[in-house]
Design a protein around this motif. Structure first.
Motif: not given
Length: 212
Positions: A130-136, A77-79
């Protein structure tokens, strides 16, 4: 900025990173060249769009490492922003401040086919969010991801600005992003930092948009 972008993961020593959201699960992208092979004409068109050392305060310097703008270990989502997905040509530059709170800024500029630059803004915004609310997850480190809109002034003909917040326990790190378009030109600006303030980023964003 391999370390800076992967710092999105709160750990620059890990060898793998996984991003998980409530609806999707994806691994980070593999390494990709930070620039394309440019003709003299393309380089002449892109170079004026890039930030230079004179745009930064004293103490900042360009990171000339070959992988400075690499995306290894970076969530897709950043790349996709870093690589200006769907652009025809692109070039990146990274500046860093190795002071008491190490921080880095990456910029990628690119040229799109007529009419495609504006359309890319909606696609890249959706991908980023799309990465919002996820985990890394990176090694033993697991950070939650939050994304919120920020105000940085003009984004040209189309674009957006947002802040990604990565929280692990009581610690947070931030990635401020700008995507702006003018005509067939696009620019991504990202600031990896440990401060929530967006004042400095907004100043750089205004310079980057003006160069478009």
């Amino acid at each position: 900025m391999a370390g800076g972008l992967a710092a999105c993961s709160a750990s620059t020593t890990a060898t793998s990173t996984t991003t998980t959201s409530t609806s999707t699960s994806s691994t980070s992208t593999t390494a990709a060249p930070p620039t394309t092979t440019l003709t003299q004409a393309q380089e002449a068109a892109l170079k004026p769009l890039l930030l230079t050392g004179s745009d930064f305060p004293s103490g900042w310097a360009q990171d000339t490492a070959t992988d400075a703008a690499g995306t290894k270990g970076t969530p897709s989502c950043v790349a996709d922003l870093v690589l200006l997905k769907d652009s025809n040509t692109r070039s990146s530059v990274v500046f860093a401040d190795a002071g008491s709170s190490p921080t880095a800024v990456i910029q990628t500029v690119g040229l799109f086919s007529p009419g495609k630059a504006t359309a890319s803004a909606k696609m890249l915004k959706s991908t980023f969010e799309s990465c919002n609310g996820g985990t890394l997850s990176s090694g033993q480190v697991k950070a939650t991801i939050g994304i919120k809109a920020i105000s940085v002034g003009s984004t040209g003909d189309a674009g957006f600005a947002a802040q990604m917040i990565l929280t692990e326990g009581a610690q947070s790190s931030y990635l401020d992003v700008l995507y702006a378009v003018k005509g067939s030109n696009g620019t991504f600006l990202g600031w990896s930092t440990t401060t929530a303030s967006t004042t400095f980023f907004a100043q750089l964003a205004a310079i980057a948009v003006a160069k478009l």
